[in-house]
Design a protein around this motif. Sequence first.
Motif, PDB file in Angstrom:
ATOM      1  N   ASN A 118       5.888  42.829  19.765  1.00 14.63           N
ATOM      2  CA  ASN A 118       5.595  41.399  19.656  1.00 14.63           C
ATOM      3  C   ASN A 118       5.859  40.854  18.258  1.00 14.63           C
ATOM      4  N   ILE A 119       6.994  41.266  17.675  1.00 13.07           N
ATOM      5  CA  ILE A 119       7.443  40.719  16.398  1.00 13.07           C
ATOM      6  C   ILE A 119       8.898  40.290  16.544  1.00 13.07           C
ATOM      7  N   LEU A 120       9.209  39.114  15.993  1.00  9.58           N
ATOM      8  CA  LEU A 120      10.556  38.570  16.068  1.00  9.58           C
ATOM      9  C   LEU A 120      10.963  38.055  14.696  1.00  9.58           C
ATOM     10  N   LEU A 121      12.172  38.394  14.248  1.00  8.57           N
ATOM     11  CA  LEU A 121      12.737  37.809  13.038  1.00  8.57           C
ATOM     12  C   LEU A 121      13.400  36.493  13.428  1.00  8.57           C
ATOM     13  N   ALA A 122      12.792  35.387  13.003  1.00 16.76           N
ATOM     14  CA  ALA A 122      13.231  34.070  13.463  1.00 16.76           C
ATOM     15  C   ALA A 122      14.337  33.484  12.604  1.00 16.76           C
ATOM     16  N   CYS A 123      14.370  33.818  11.313  1.00 18.78           N
ATOM     17  CA  CYS A 123      15.376  33.237  10.431  1.00 18.78           C
ATOM     18  C   CYS A 123      15.434  34.021   9.128  1.00 18.78           C
ATOM     19  N   ILE A 124      16.623  34.070   8.528  1.00 22.30           N
ATOM     20  CA  ILE A 124      16.820  34.643   7.191  1.00 22.30           C
ATOM     21  C   ILE A 124      17.496  33.575   6.327  1.00 22.30           C
ATOM     22  N   ARG A 125      16.955  33.352   5.140  1.00 25.39           N
ATOM     23  CA  ARG A 125      17.584  32.437   4.188  1.00 25.39           C
ATOM     24  C   ARG A 125      18.171  33.265   3.058  1.00 25.39           C
ATOM     25  N   ARG A 126      19.487  33.158   2.863  1.00 25.42           N
ATOM     26  CA  ARG A 126      20.181  33.993   1.877  1.00 25.42           C
ATOM     27  C   ARG A 126      21.049  33.099   0.985  1.00 25.42           C
ATOM     28  N   ARG A 127      20.639  32.983  -0.268  1.00 30.07           N
ATOM     29  CA  ARG A 127      21.358  32.158  -1.245  1.00 30.07           C
ATOM     30  C   ARG A 127      21.612  30.738  -0.711  1.00 30.07           C
ATOM     31  N   GLY A 128      20.574  30.157  -0.118  1.00 27.63           N
ATOM     32  CA  GLY A 128      20.654  28.795   0.386  1.00 27.63           C
ATOM     33  C   GLY A 128      21.244  28.650   1.771  1.00 27.63           C
TER      34      GLY A 128
END
Length: 459
Positions: A407-417
């Motif tokens: 029950n864990i989800l990676l929803a978004c990654i922000r990388r150098r903007g």
Amino acid sequence: MKIVIVGDGKVGLTLTEQLSAEGHDIVIIDRNQQVLRDSQEAYDVMVVNGNGASMQVLKEAGADTADLLIAATSGDEINMLCCITAKKMGCRHTIARVRNPEYHRQLSFLKEELGLSMTINPEASAAREIFHILQFPSSTNRDFFAKGQVELVEFTIRSNCPAVGQSLMELYRASRVKIIVCAVERGNSVFIPNGDFVLQAGDVIHVTGANQNLTALMRYLRLPSNRIREVVIVGGSRLGYYLAESLTRAGMKVKIIERKYERCVELSELLPKVLVINGDACDQKLMNAECAGKTDALIALTDIDEINLVISLFAGQIGVPKTITKMDRIGQFEAFKAMGVESIISPKHIICDDVLRYVRAMRNHRSDAVISLHRLVNHQIEALEFRVEKDMPKTNIPLKNLTLKKNILLACIRRRGKLIFPDGNETIQPEDTVIVVSTTENKIANLRDIFAAQEFGKK
């Protein structure tokens, strides 16, 4: 951690409930012995009867050795005095509730001069959240991450929506927008879905994405996109004042309906651009005259949940397109939503999420502690933001080769903007900002907590 809470009112009680559930040692200071007894029985916490600004009472509560003191009495001045005294006695961190608009304008100065770790203002925070929802009226809730670049928005799937019967993978392909559905409410059940999850009419979906992509998704889902121009606020409390001030600055036309004549006079002087009406919003004739066919949104902000419920339901019946309802009792959220209440705001729970984020960050001295925390679905789901530290294990490995906790989800990654909505081939890299969605049972305090235990046994 040892945490002292001064004041056992609405905010203090909610903080006690949330922080004791996280396993902290809580001591409550309050003048009301009956309230203290009730809290002691309900949450198995230590209590001290007395004045929280007194050095003797603070000493008895152990404030001199506490990790954190939270002053949440009804008086701003008392709260600031409690924090100053506790800090001088040796308390590591202090948080003060400061609600007065005059103090609110100088919070940065007060924090620096008084040595406060944090200030909380439930009414100002709730006003800010309502303002954000009104900017995106088809949503029922709206939160922000990654310095505002990423939004987490709540939508309801309607029966005429093309997404009905589609799997999430089909939705992503058909809508052609970069978003991730990270949680779904269906009746009394909550899901953190995978790509095979099939949507049904009536589902409430929580979606992460950039603003322009969420706007495109809204068009695909055939949700109305009417702009809010005229707003009626019911209740001239501090929250009503903060909200009216924000809305008028944004160019909206605002009316406030308030029962107390003296408060109407005060608001008229403080808010010259707002039409203040002295009246009872439970009067159907008044509501018809001021709202029917004239307003785009009604915000019910009285101090009584049941009155807010009735006002919001009546507003919906007379054709007000958007309603937002203030509720204090979180246990009634689902019942009120089932009655047709659209968006619900709870100032004390918004503040508790802020304090909980701060407390979790205190427990972790590494740089991957919680940056942001928002609770969803009656506090069953958490959305958390972390920064990836340079020595973080499991970086530069495809996500499909990693095992996350259930029950864990990676929803978004922000990388150098740049925003990345990850698939299995994506990796986590040092200095990324990562948004994680999890059920509250997982109690994620830092980014390493998302991995299954066996991951750290791998070579």
